[in-house]
Design a protein around this motif. Structure first.
Motif, PDB file in Angstrom:
ATOM      1  N   UNK A 178       0.838  -1.204   0.000  1.00 29.85           N
ATOM      2  CA  UNK A 178       0.000   0.000   0.000  1.00 29.85           C
ATOM      3  C   UNK A 178       0.875   1.256   0.000  1.00 29.85           C
ATOM      4  N   UNK A 179       1.876   1.266   0.855  1.00 33.14           N
ATOM      5  CA  UNK A 179       2.737   2.455   0.977  1.00 33.14           C
ATOM      6  C   UNK A 179       3.462   2.737  -0.332  1.00 33.14           C
ATOM      7  N   UNK A 180       4.014   1.701  -0.947  1.00 33.22           N
ATOM      8  CA  UNK A 180       4.767   1.918  -2.181  1.00 33.22           C
ATOM      9  C   UNK A 180       3.840   2.387  -3.301  1.00 33.22           C
ATOM     10  N   UNK A 181       2.693   1.726  -3.465  1.00 35.34           N
ATOM     11  CA  UNK A 181       1.770   2.107  -4.550  1.00 35.34           C
ATOM     12  C   UNK A 181       1.262   3.536  -4.379  1.00 35.34           C
ATOM     13  N   UNK A 182       0.824   3.883  -3.175  1.00 34.66           N
ATOM     14  CA  UNK A 182       0.247   5.218  -2.981  1.00 34.66           C
ATOM     15  C   UNK A 182       1.320   6.298  -2.939  1.00 34.66           C
ATOM     16  N   UNK A 183       2.490   5.987  -2.408  1.00 35.62           N
ATOM     17  CA  UNK A 183       3.573   6.978  -2.399  1.00 35.62           C
ATOM     18  C   UNK A 183       4.042   7.272  -3.818  1.00 35.62           C
ATOM     19  N   UNK A 184       4.045   6.261  -4.674  1.00 34.68           N
ATOM     20  CA  UNK A 184       4.383   6.494  -6.081  1.00 34.68           C
ATOM     21  C   UNK A 184       3.316   7.374  -6.731  1.00 34.68           C
TER      22      UNK A 184
ATOM     23  N   UNK B 144       6.318   1.915 -10.562  1.00 32.27           N
ATOM     24  CA  UNK B 144       6.299   2.470 -11.912  1.00 32.27           C
ATOM     25  C   UNK B 144       4.992   2.215 -12.650  1.00 32.27           C
ATOM     26  N   UNK B 145       4.367   1.051 -12.411  1.00 33.33           N
ATOM     27  CA  UNK B 145       3.078   0.777 -13.054  1.00 33.33           C
ATOM     28  C   UNK B 145       2.283  -0.220 -12.216  1.00 33.33           C
ATOM     29  N   UNK B 146       1.620   0.273 -11.181  1.00 36.15           N
ATOM     30  CA  UNK B 146       0.890  -0.629 -10.280  1.00 36.15           C
ATOM     31  C   UNK B 146      -0.281  -1.343 -10.945  1.00 36.15           C
ATOM     32  N   UNK B 147      -0.701  -0.863 -12.095  1.00 33.83           N
ATOM     33  CA  UNK B 147      -1.847  -1.461 -12.781  1.00 33.83           C
ATOM     34  C   UNK B 147      -1.440  -2.685 -13.598  1.00 33.83           C
TER      35      UNK B 147
ATOM     36  N   UNK C  16      -6.187  -4.860  -2.877  1.00 28.73           N
ATOM     37  CA  UNK C  16      -5.572  -3.931  -1.922  1.00 28.73           C
ATOM     38  C   UNK C  16      -5.000  -2.724  -2.659  1.00 28.73           C
ATOM     39  N   UNK C  17      -4.217  -2.985  -3.700  1.00 30.55           N
ATOM     40  CA  UNK C  17      -3.577  -1.889  -4.448  1.00 30.55           C
ATOM     41  C   UNK C  17      -4.628  -1.026  -5.131  1.00 30.55           C
ATOM     42  N   UNK C  18      -5.608  -1.645  -5.767  1.00 29.50           N
ATOM     43  CA  UNK C  18      -6.631  -0.865  -6.473  1.00 29.50           C
ATOM     44  C   UNK C  18      -7.412   0.030  -5.519  1.00 29.50           C
ATOM     45  N   UNK C  19      -7.798  -0.511  -4.362  1.00 28.62           N
ATOM     46  CA  UNK C  19      -8.536   0.294  -3.392  1.00 28.62           C
ATOM     47  C   UNK C  19      -7.658   1.414  -2.841  1.00 28.62           C
ATOM     48  N   UNK C  20      -6.415   1.098  -2.506  1.00 28.42           N
ATOM     49  CA  UNK C  20      -5.504   2.118  -1.972  1.00 28.42           C
ATOM     50  C   UNK C  20      -5.293   3.241  -2.982  1.00 28.42           C
ATOM     51  N   UNK C  21      -5.119   2.896  -4.244  1.00 26.24           N
ATOM     52  CA  UNK C  21      -4.908   3.927  -5.267  1.00 26.24           C
ATOM     53  C   UNK C  21      -6.144   4.787  -5.471  1.00 26.24           C
TER      54      UNK C  21
ATOM     55  N   UNK D 203     -16.940  -0.495  -4.559  1.00 25.25           N
ATOM     56  CA  UNK D 203     -15.510  -0.757  -4.427  1.00 25.25           C
ATOM     57  C   UNK D 203     -15.217  -1.585  -3.174  1.00 25.25           C
ATOM     58  N   UNK D 204     -15.953  -1.313  -2.112  1.00 26.43           N
ATOM     59  CA  UNK D 204     -15.758  -2.092  -0.886  1.00 26.43           C
ATOM     60  C   UNK D 204     -16.220  -3.530  -1.089  1.00 26.43           C
ATOM     61  N   UNK D 205     -17.291  -3.723  -1.831  1.00 30.12           N
ATOM     62  CA  UNK D 205     -17.760  -5.079  -2.132  1.00 30.12           C
ATOM     63  C   UNK D 205     -16.736  -5.835  -2.984  1.00 30.12           C
ATOM     64  N   UNK D 206     -16.107  -5.134  -3.924  1.00 31.83           N
ATOM     65  CA  UNK D 206     -15.057  -5.762  -4.728  1.00 31.83           C
ATOM     66  C   UNK D 206     -13.910  -6.226  -3.831  1.00 31.83           C
ATOM     67  N   UNK D 207     -13.539  -5.396  -2.868  1.00 27.28           N
ATOM     68  CA  UNK D 207     -12.460  -5.757  -1.939  1.00 27.28           C
ATOM     69  C   UNK D 207     -12.874  -6.956  -1.087  1.00 27.28           C
TER      70      UNK D 207
END
Length: 192
Positions: free
Chosen positions: A74-80, A110-113, A124-129, A142-146
């Protein structure tokens, strides 16, 4: 700012920090072999550093729910996404170590997607982003997807809380022009 400066606002060396912070950060320095610059910079305001550390530790050192590697993801994806070099470099090192993967942090930053992740990690990454980029648009869908990917409500809360804490950290790193410690760049890339 000089070539070797830690922050635009200066910094505090470990030996000059208040005793409680010296002990707390000294334990981190003993484990890592160096004092992370974030602590040296934030120690200019000890009361705020204590609050930051308390919330950081409550979220990042928990053994409940999300794994420690997922928390770093989460930290790496959102910090990027927030363009925070310090946090990408520092937490990228921790992510590489926790996932035992020397490439994961670079791929996520560089490309979390496009990075290959498990279904749970992808959720986790998609929700955090989404929270990092446009938290006002988060809906029950989105919460249901998670949840469908296996996340509990407590884990979803943690995704949001970690994203929010590091939004603050990212912005303070920008304000202070916080420099990553050189040691972070090689951590988790080569076998010990």
């Amino acid at each position: 700012m000089g070539e070797h400066a830690v922050s635009r606002f200066g910094h505090v060396e470990l030996e000059d920090m208040p005793e409680d912070l010296r002990e707390r950060i000294g334990a981190i320095a003993e484990k890592s072999g160096f004092v992370p610059n974030v602590f040296r910079a934030l120690a200019k305001r000890p009361r705020e550093l204590r609050a930051f550390l308390d919330y950081h530790d409550a979220l990042m050192d928990s053994d409940d729910g999300l794994s420690k590697a997922e928390r770093e993801l989460i930290v790496v994806a959102t910090s990027a996404a927030n363009h925070c070099t310090y946090c990408v470099v520092a937490h990228g090192a921790i992510l590489r170590i926790r996932m035992k993967d020397p490439e994961i942090a670079d791929k996520v930053a560089t490309n979390p997607f496009a990075v290959e992740l498990s279904r749970r990690e992808r959720a986790i990454v998609d929700l955090a982003l989404l929270i990092a980029a446009d938290s006002a648009t988060v809906t029950d869908a989105e919460l249901e997807d998670a949840r469908a990917a296996g996340l509990t409500d407590d884990e979803i809360w943690d995704v949001g809380a970690i994203t929010a804490l590091f939004a603050l950290s990212n912005r303070m790193a920008h304000l202070t022009a916080l420099r990553p410690n050189p040691e972070f760049f090689l951590m988790g890339r080569l076998p010990r």
